[in-house]
Design an enzyme around this catalytic site. Sequence first.
Site, PDB file in Angstrom:
ATOM      1  N   THR A   1      54.740  -1.272 -12.468  1.00 32.38           N
ATOM      2  CA  THR A   1      55.354  -2.106 -13.505  1.00 32.38           C
ATOM      3  C   THR A   1      56.709  -2.662 -13.090  1.00 32.38           C
ATOM      4  O   THR A   1      57.067  -3.791 -13.429  1.00 32.38           O
ATOM      5  CB  THR A   1      55.515  -1.282 -14.802  1.00 32.38           C
TER       6      THR A   1
ATOM      7  N   ASP B   1      48.883  -1.773  -8.716  1.00 27.56           N
ATOM      8  CA  ASP B   1      49.073  -0.928  -9.891  1.00 27.56           C
ATOM      9  C   ASP B   1      48.742   0.490  -9.404  1.00 27.56           C
ATOM     10  O   ASP B   1      47.767   0.682  -8.677  1.00 27.56           O
ATOM     11  CB  ASP B   1      48.081  -1.368 -10.974  1.00 27.56           C
ATOM     12  N   SER B   2      49.533   1.466  -9.798  1.00 29.47           N
ATOM     13  CA  SER B   2      49.329   2.787  -9.202  1.00 29.47           C
ATOM     14  C   SER B   2      48.016   3.440  -9.638  1.00 29.47           C
ATOM     15  O   SER B   2      47.598   4.439  -9.055  1.00 29.47           O
ATOM     16  CB  SER B   2      50.517   3.703  -9.483  1.00 29.47           C
ATOM     17  N   SER B   3      47.331   2.880 -10.619  1.00 28.03           N
ATOM     18  CA  SER B   3      45.999   3.400 -10.974  1.00 28.03           C
ATOM     19  C   SER B   3      45.019   3.141  -9.826  1.00 28.03           C
ATOM     20  O   SER B   3      43.957   3.761  -9.765  1.00 28.03           O
ATOM     21  CB  SER B   3      45.480   2.724 -12.239  1.00 28.03           C
TER      22      SER B   3
ATOM     23  N   GLN C   1      45.900  24.954 -19.024  1.00 32.10           N
ATOM     24  CA  GLN C   1      45.983  23.673 -19.736  1.00 32.10           C
ATOM     25  C   GLN C   1      47.345  23.505 -20.396  1.00 32.10           C
ATOM     26  O   GLN C   1      47.721  22.402 -20.792  1.00 32.10           O
ATOM     27  CB  GLN C   1      44.872  23.588 -20.788  1.00 32.10           C
ATOM     28  N   CYS C   2      48.087  24.618 -20.540  1.00 37.99           N
ATOM     29  CA  CYS C   2      49.449  24.523 -21.080  1.00 37.99           C
ATOM     30  C   CYS C   2      50.336  23.899 -20.009  1.00 37.99           C
ATOM     31  O   CYS C   2      50.181  24.179 -18.820  1.00 37.99           O
ATOM     32  CB  CYS C   2      49.997  25.909 -21.403  1.00 37.99           C
TER      33      CYS C   2
END
Length: 347
Positions: free
Chosen positions: A17, A61-63, A282-283
């Site tokens: 971006t 784009d970093s995706s 997942q925490c």
Amino acid sequence: MENSNLSSVLLIYTGGTIGMIQNSETGALESFKFDKLIENVPELKRFNYRIDSYQFSSPIDSSDIEPTAWSKLVQVINDNYDSYDGFVVLHGTDTMAYTASALSFMLEDLHKPVVLTGSQLPIGMLRTDGKENLITSIEIAAARNDDGTPVVPEVCIFFENHLLRGNRTTKINAENFNAFRSYNYPPLATAGINIKYERDRIAKPDFTKPLKPHYACDTNVIVLTLFPGLQENIIRNILNTPGLRAVVLKTYGAGNAPQKPSFIKLLREAIERGIVIVNVSQCLAGTVQMRLYETGLRLLDAGVIGGYDSTVECLLTKLMFLLGQNKSSQEITELMKIPLAGEFTLE
Ligand code: ASP
């Protein structure tokens, strides 16, 4: 004549971006050329540093980032290693934490700053966060101690006033300027009126060792997130994927998973076939402690490795890196238990 005492920074522009502009027809943000980006930051001329730039042939784009882009970054940094005091990598925020983690392993024995930064708003926009992030990142990359050694000789992410260890960082906000967090390791520096470095938290490499660049990654890895109701036939299919070498298993709480013998058997059989399975919570904050509950102990017995307080991005890229070095499952299992670049806290 060039002043050799002048600090020097290489700015590597990959995309994201920070260097985008709005397409007038579609309204979507698209990458533009690096010289345009620099035109928007006339402040850079006021630095008493030598600042050169390198641009990826087409900014992305970093995706769209793939491990080939990490190898390219390693190559650019290695080719220019002796000519600069530090490196600033301009990168999209979406996968910045993956790139930072990967680089922290691929640049073995790094002893110069590699600061990744980007922005949530393009640099040409009035309220951009890009200028501030870029200018401060350059200052950090150029900062030297009294003895001439760099202040931050490691891969890090600078975003919205905080300098974070790259392989400890996660993107947590798609909207806010303060988009990154390092829950399990405090900031390396904070930028206010002055940049306040936390020297005891910053890596202390052996400055006599030469940089050892690594280029290969093996992507035969997967992240498997547990949830109540996850079907065993789906897990079985994933674990039997041809070529699969390693799994990051996202468990509950302190590293807990269902105790069902059929589930544990699936994991045990996969490990016996040579698949490395690493347990991460997942925490976002806290650490895996597989000896705390019976549920964790079952995983340990099956051969699952504890990922301590690592991020998922870090575990995934560390596994890709180790697999890329053609290590055996046994060697990888041992190396996952040792921090290679300050990526987890060994209690
Ligand atoms: N999609 C963008 C990217 O990661 C988002 C950003 O840069 O903030 O390249």
